[in-house]
Design a protein around this motif. Structure first.
Motif, short mmCIF file in Angstrom:
data_model
loop_
_atom_site.label_atom_id
_atom_site.label_comp_id
_atom_site.label_asym_id
_atom_site.label_seq_id
_atom_site.Cartn_x
_atom_site.Cartn_y
_atom_site.Cartn_z
N GLY A 183 0.79 -1.23 0.00
CA GLY A 183 0.00 0.00 0.00
C GLY A 183 0.82 1.27 0.00
O GLY A 183 0.38 2.30 0.50
N LEU A 184 2.01 1.23 -0.59
CA LEU A 184 2.89 2.39 -0.59
C LEU A 184 2.81 3.15 -1.91
O LEU A 184 2.72 2.55 -2.98
N GLN A 185 2.85 4.46 -1.83
CA GLN A 185 2.86 5.31 -3.02
C GLN A 185 4.28 5.81 -3.24
O GLN A 185 4.77 6.67 -2.51
N LEU A 186 4.93 5.26 -4.25
CA LEU A 186 6.30 5.67 -4.56
C LEU A 186 6.27 6.97 -5.34
O LEU A 186 5.54 7.11 -6.32
N THR A 187 7.05 7.94 -4.88
CA THR A 187 6.96 9.29 -5.46
C THR A 187 8.16 9.67 -6.33
O THR A 187 8.00 10.24 -7.41
N HIS A 188 9.37 9.37 -5.87
CA HIS A 188 10.56 9.76 -6.62
C HIS A 188 11.76 8.99 -6.11
O HIS A 188 11.66 8.24 -5.12
N CYS A 189 12.88 9.14 -6.79
CA CYS A 189 14.11 8.48 -6.34
C CYS A 189 15.31 9.37 -6.63
O CYS A 189 15.26 10.24 -7.50
N HIS A 190 16.36 9.15 -5.89
CA HIS A 190 17.66 9.77 -6.15
C HIS A 190 18.61 8.66 -6.60
O HIS A 190 18.70 7.62 -5.93
N GLU A 191 19.29 8.89 -7.69
CA GLU A 191 20.10 7.82 -8.26
C GLU A 191 21.45 8.34 -8.71
O GLU A 191 21.59 9.47 -9.17
N SER A 192 22.48 7.48 -8.58
CA SER A 192 23.80 7.81 -9.10
C SER A 192 24.36 6.59 -9.82
O SER A 192 24.10 5.45 -9.44
N ILE A 193 25.13 6.85 -10.89
CA ILE A 193 25.75 5.79 -11.68
C ILE A 193 27.21 6.16 -11.90
O ILE A 193 27.52 7.28 -12.31
N GLU A 194 28.10 5.23 -11.61
CA GLU A 194 29.51 5.44 -11.86
C GLU A 194 30.14 4.13 -12.31
O GLU A 194 29.54 3.07 -12.19
N LEU A 195 31.33 4.23 -12.85
CA LEU A 195 32.04 3.04 -13.30
C LEU A 195 32.75 2.39 -12.12
O LEU A 195 33.42 3.07 -11.34
N GLY A 196 32.57 1.10 -11.96
CA GLY A 196 33.24 0.36 -10.90
C GLY A 196 33.81 -0.93 -11.45
O GLY A 196 33.86 -1.14 -12.68
N PHE A 197 34.24 -1.81 -10.57
CA PHE A 197 34.84 -3.08 -10.97
C PHE A 197 34.23 -4.20 -10.12
O PHE A 197 34.07 -4.05 -8.92
#
Length: 248
Positions: A183-197
């Motif tokens: 019953g949760l209303q998802l509103t937004h997200c914070h996201e980051s993408i970087e190169l890793g190994f």
């Protein structure tokens, strides 16, 4: 191809191995070299171009780790079957299952672990909980058309998301579960993408060598009242790309 199809400039500032790697990469991407075609041996490259074996090996090893070439022990080096990359937009709250289906592909999830855990420090900070409070950990391998694409580890609020513990995520969507069962209303997200190994465990799940470059993706998902989920993901760079469309 012949080794002399590669042209190198030893006086250039660009390393010789990189010149070889980029030219081979270009031949593969343009279809000059086709799937399962053998390329010359390291020894042939060395003799024709008058370079060291280590230089050739460095170029070929990089293309093998990127999935463009593969080795058959005792036989030679061959061009890999090139698979189209999944191209995911970053303009909406992401769902791997929904996106793979939208691409006309079959999504599969394999649950590696589901249960209550003590959160790592970065998780407790993201979810704004105490370090001694248990959170739900959902660790999954994500596949498209049977090919391993990503490993995702989701950490969720153990009170608001309690019903997650009883869902079958080999078949169910996490976000559908959060919306429809919790019953949760998802509103937004914070996201980051970087190169890793990738580490040893990730390499085993994604079927790539340890230390292979991967997209390291972290995401915090929110409801109106606060953070509900923190995700740490590793995506294969040879099978996934992200795009962002911005209105001007």
């Amino acid at each position: 191809m012949e080794p002399t199809d590669i042209v190198i400039n030893k006086s250039a500032a660009i390393p010789t191995y990189y010149q070889i790697m980029r030219q081979l990469q270009d031949m593969i991407q343009r279809g000059v070299l086709v799937a399962d075609e053998a390329i010359p041996s390291e020894r042939d490259f060395c003799a024709a171009l008058n370079i060291s074996r280590n230089t050739v090996r460095q170029a070929i090893s990089k293309l093998v780790s990127d999935g463009l070439l593969y080795k058959k022990k005792g036989i030679g080096i061959f061009v890999s079957q090139q698979k189209a990359k999944m191209n995911q937009p970053l303009s909406r709250l992401p769902s791997f299952t929904e996106y793979v289906l939208s691409q006309g592909m079959a999504p599969v999830s394999k649950v590696i672990e589901l249960g209550l855990v003590t959160p790592p420090l970065e998780v407790s900070k993201a979810l704004e909980c105490e370090s001694y409070e248990n959170v739900i950990s959902l660790h999954r391998l994500r596949l498209a058309e049977g090919l391993p694409m990503a490993v995702e580890k989701s950490y969720l609020d153990s009170v608001l998301c309690q019903k997650v513990l009883y869902a079958d995520f080999n078949h169910d969507s996490l976000y559908d579960t959060l919306r429809n069962k919790c019953g949760l209303q998802l509103t937004h997200c914070h996201e980051s993408i970087e190169l890793g190994f990738c580490d040893v465990e990730t390499s085993r799940h994604l079927d790539i060598p340890t230390g292979t470059p991967v997209f390291h993706r972290t995401r915090t998902t929110y409801t109106k009242t606060g953070a509900i989920e923190y995700v740490i993901s590793q995506y294969r760079v040879d099978r996934f790309k992200f795009h962002l469309e911005v209105s001007l």
